[in-house]
Design a protein around this motif. Structure first.
Motif, short mmCIF file in Angstrom:
data_model
loop_
_atom_site.label_atom_id
_atom_site.label_comp_id
_atom_site.label_asym_id
_atom_site.label_seq_id
_atom_site.Cartn_x
_atom_site.Cartn_y
_atom_site.Cartn_z
N ALA A 317 0.90 -0.85 0.08
CA ALA A 317 -0.15 -0.42 -0.75
C ALA A 317 0.88 1.48 -0.13
O ALA A 317 0.52 2.29 -1.01
N ARG A 318 1.57 0.94 0.47
CA ARG A 318 3.54 2.65 0.81
C ARG A 318 3.21 2.33 -0.51
O ARG A 318 3.42 3.61 -0.94
N ARG A 319 4.19 1.54 -1.17
CA ARG A 319 4.51 1.51 -2.62
C ARG A 319 3.47 2.03 -3.93
O ARG A 319 4.08 2.35 -4.51
N PHE A 320 3.00 1.90 -3.99
CA PHE A 320 1.16 1.79 -4.64
C PHE A 320 0.10 2.37 -4.64
O PHE A 320 -0.79 3.02 -5.71
N GLY A 321 0.32 2.88 -3.21
CA GLY A 321 -1.32 3.36 -2.74
C GLY A 321 -2.59 3.26 -3.03
O GLY A 321 -3.49 3.89 -3.13
N GLU A 322 -2.40 1.85 -2.80
CA GLU A 322 -3.76 1.13 -2.79
C GLU A 322 -3.11 -0.60 -2.08
O GLU A 322 -1.96 -0.78 -2.33
N SER A 323 -4.14 -1.15 -1.60
CA SER A 323 -4.58 -2.52 -1.58
C SER A 323 -4.01 -3.50 -2.18
O SER A 323 -4.36 -2.35 -3.48
N PRO A 324 -3.03 -4.73 -2.16
CA PRO A 324 -3.06 -5.58 -3.56
C PRO A 324 -4.63 -6.02 -3.91
O PRO A 324 -4.85 -6.74 -5.01
N HIS A 325 -5.64 -5.99 -2.86
CA HIS A 325 -6.74 -6.86 -3.49
C HIS A 325 -7.30 -5.59 -4.74
O HIS A 325 -8.06 -6.19 -5.12
N ARG A 326 -7.35 -4.10 -3.40
CA ARG A 326 -7.40 -3.34 -4.95
C ARG A 326 -7.25 -3.45 -6.36
O ARG A 326 -7.84 -3.26 -7.53
N THR A 327 -5.68 -4.00 -6.02
CA THR A 327 -5.18 -3.83 -7.53
C THR A 327 -5.76 -4.75 -8.61
O THR A 327 -6.09 -4.87 -9.85
N LEU A 328 -5.77 -6.07 -7.48
CA LEU A 328 -6.41 -7.26 -7.81
C LEU A 328 -8.32 -7.00 -9.00
O LEU A 328 -8.24 -7.85 -9.72
N GLN A 329 -8.71 -6.35 -7.58
CA GLN A 329 -10.27 -5.82 -8.33
C GLN A 329 -10.13 -5.16 -9.41
O GLN A 329 -11.13 -5.23 -10.73
N ARG A 330 -9.46 -4.32 -9.80
CA ARG A 330 -9.32 -3.20 -10.44
C ARG A 330 -9.13 -3.55 -12.42
O ARG A 330 -9.40 -3.97 -12.99
#
Length: 332
Positions: A317-330
């Motif tokens: 989250a610190r590196r990409f500004g969102e949770s890994p679950h959010r990345t996967l959902q998108r």
């Protein structure tokens, strides 16, 4: 005859309990089997005695919880083939080593080297987290760290460690983190993460705490060839899913650990392990951004060496500004 151990689940490392006894002689004999032969006596006026010893073997080191309840005097003499890092959880202990004497408590740990006699007096209700570290593994890490053998002189640490700041705080946090992970059962003894933690702890002791050979680490190494640094980076890229240690990366690059660390700091502005973590986070992000039908955050994180999922999620989250679950959902 060993007691059937039924330690309270609230105590650290309770799933690794090996001793629970009110008998002083039995406690001394059983603790000696894990550490070394020693003299153990009740302090003056002490009567309440409740010995417990929990031990989690982690390869070349072991993590221990030890309590006696009552005030006790402990005299192991020279430890012989291991170093002893002791962190009181509360109370206080009087430490005597190599002519030095000081009080250890929750803010000040002790680190006894095996070459000089050790004596201790633990106060009432002074449980400890203790790390037993084999002499051979310390020597091996020293040679990897500086590229030179330890030499004829035994490596001796300054016995007092302030725990509230600097390297001492790092040591305390790492030991407490290991104890928490093992106590709750999230991390099995066989996980590669523990090998990394062992390596990190010993390198912190050798590289950041004062000892009689610290001066040999003081001088910066000369410029490292671009080829050696490239070999290190290529090795990291080829082994992102593996449980890499800084020693393995240094060996693959043809450098000692100290030279590898200097090279990464000079040319990448970060440590080798920070570079490895960054490359792993990028690999996870790439995989989550182009997922398959059965892709999950947990499976991808574990695939790239993130054994502690909570810490992974925070770093991501610190590196990409969102949770890994959010990345996967998108990207579904």
């Amino acid at each position: 005859m060993e007691h059937a151990v039924a330690a309270s689940a609230s105590l650290p490392l309770s799933r690794y309990a090996v001793i629970a006894t009110p008998d002083l002689d039995e406690a001394r004999d059983e603790v000696a089997r894990i550490f070394c032969p020693h003299r153990l006596h009740l302090g003056h006026g002490s009567s309440r005695f409740d010995a417990r010893h929990h031990v989690a073997p982690l390869g070349d080191i072991s993590l221990n919880y030890v309590q006696y309840g009552a005030e006790v005097e402990i005299d192991p003499g020279c430890l012989g083939d291991f170093y002893l890092l002791q962190i009181p959880l509360r109370g206080n202990a009087r430490i005597e080593w190599a002519g030095q004497s000081f009080t250890s408590d929750a803010h000040r740990a002790s680190l006894a080297s095996p070459s000089q006699p050790l004596r201790m007096r633990w106060g009432d209700d002074t449980p400890h987290l203790i790390v037993k570290i084999g002499k051979a593994v310390v020597q091996r890490h020293w040679e990897s760290l500086c590229g030179e053998p330890a030499g004829a002189r035994p490596l001796e640490f300054e016995p007092e460690i302030a725990l509230d700041e600097g390297a001492g705080a790092s040591v305390k946090h790492l030991v407490e983190f290991l104890a928490q992970e093992l106590s709750c059962g999230r991390t099995p003894l066989t996980t590669p993460f523990l090998a990394q933690a062992e390596s990190g702890l010993i390198h912190t002791l050798l590289g950041q705490l004062p000892h009689n050979q610290s001066g040999r680490l003081g001088a910066e190494r000369g410029d490292v060839s671009p080829r050696a640094l490239r070999r290190a980076r290529e090795y990291i890229e080829a082994h992102l899913p593996d449980a890499l240690t800084v020693d393995e990366i240094a060996s693959a690059s043809g450098l000692c650990v100290r030279s590898l660390q200097v090279a990464f700091r000079q040319h990448a502005g970060q440590t080798p392990m920070a570079y490895l973590r960054e490359r792993r986070l990028l690999a996870v992000h790439e995989r989550l951004s182009d997922p398959g039908a059965d892709t999950t955050v947990t499976s991808v994180a574990l695939q790239f060496g993130f054994a502690h999922l909570g810490r992974f999620a925070q770093d991501y989250a610190r590196r990409f500004g969102e949770s890994p679950h959010r990345t996967l959902q998108r990207h579904r």
